[in-house]
Design an enzyme around this catalytic site. Structure first.
Site: not given
Length: 287
Positions: A205, A229, A279
């Protein structure tokens, strides 16, 4: 956190009941819980309910609400399937009965089959030629924007070395790519595959939405957009170790409607593809 031991203390959850676990949070320099932490803790919770030696091969998650750094996170695991080859788990993360995150994950028994992979870029500088985030902080301390400086000052259990360092004072659009070498700090011997996957999930991430910001760098920066996110998916392909540098090679095919999409591949230094990540994140311009 300064080493892999500190990171494992964060990621390995406390057992509450057969299918329920709880964990705490550590800041990475933002006011909310880091998405990679919740992803990795959820993977830890799911793994703790898999008793047949199967290995995580994919996860798909949604971030529903920002997490509070000062409130424990409870993880509830639902056993959806234990079939002949695959086991599927659903993990729900909550704080004070407020659901902040959901994840589905699938585990596969060890099998053999056909194999191919996308090759790693061949023209990248090696980690020994590059500056780490800590090096950048020390060398350019007086010239860094305050927000970026504060972010770099946070102790982390990982070293990051971007292959290209953009000048934050030079406002110009950049290609939608981002290649970053990374390596864990501390003793990484004797980590099993499940633990390595959870650590890699945490790291995945970091850096990924930078590639979606790059084409708009003449106007957009982390100080004038609202970012978060929204979802995160990951696929695990091959075993690996953390003894050498790994490469996260990221690209952004699209940004639109206040959302940016990025995807990346994670390689060993010698070019073995170990995982892929995708993502979508919020990129909302502030007035």
């Amino acid at each position: 956190m300064t080493s892999v031991d500190d990171l494992l203390d964060l990621l390995i959850l406390d057992h509450v009941s057969d299918h329920t676990f709880t964990g705490t949070s550590k800041s990475i320099g933002s006011p909310q819980v880091f998405g990679g932490q919740v992803l990795a803790q959820a993977a830890n919770a799911a793994y703790r309910t898999v008793k047949n030696g199967r290995i995580l091969h994919s996860l798909h998650a949604y971030f529903l609400e920002a997490g509070d750094l000062n409130t424990p996170i409870d993880y509830k695991v639902d056993i959806l399937r234990d079939g002949g080859s695959f086991s599927v788990r659903r993990v729900t993360a909550s704080q004070k009965d407020r659901i902040i995150f959901i994840m589905a994950s699938s585990f596969h028994k060890k099998e053999t089959g056909y194999s191919h992979q996308k090759a790693m870029k061949s023209d990248l500088k090696q980690p020994e030629e590059l500056l780490s985030w800590t090096d950048i902080l020390h060398q350019f301390n007086d010239y860094l924007p305050s927000g970026l400086k504060a972010f770099f000052e946070v102790d982390r259990p990982i070293d990051f070395k971007p292959t290209v360092i953009a000048n934050p004072m030079e406002r110009k659009d950049l290609p939608p790519f981002n290649d970053v070498w990374f390596k864990l700090k501390g003793n990484v011997d004797d980590l099993d595959l499940a633990t390595k996957q959870q650590i890699l999930t945490y790291i995945s991430d970091y850096n990924i939405l930078v590639s979606a910001m790059n084409p708009h760098a003449s106007k957009a920066h982390w100080g004038n957009i609202q970012s978060a996110s929204l979802d995160h998916s990951m696929w695990f392909f091959r075993d690996f170790d953390f003894k050498d540098w790994l490469l996260f090679s990221i690209e952004s095919p699209n940004a639109n409607a206040a959302r940016g999409f990025a995807r990346g591949n994670i390689y060993t230094r010698d070019g073995v593809l170990i995982a892929s990540v995708a993502q979508e994140g919020l990129m909302r311009p502030k007035n």
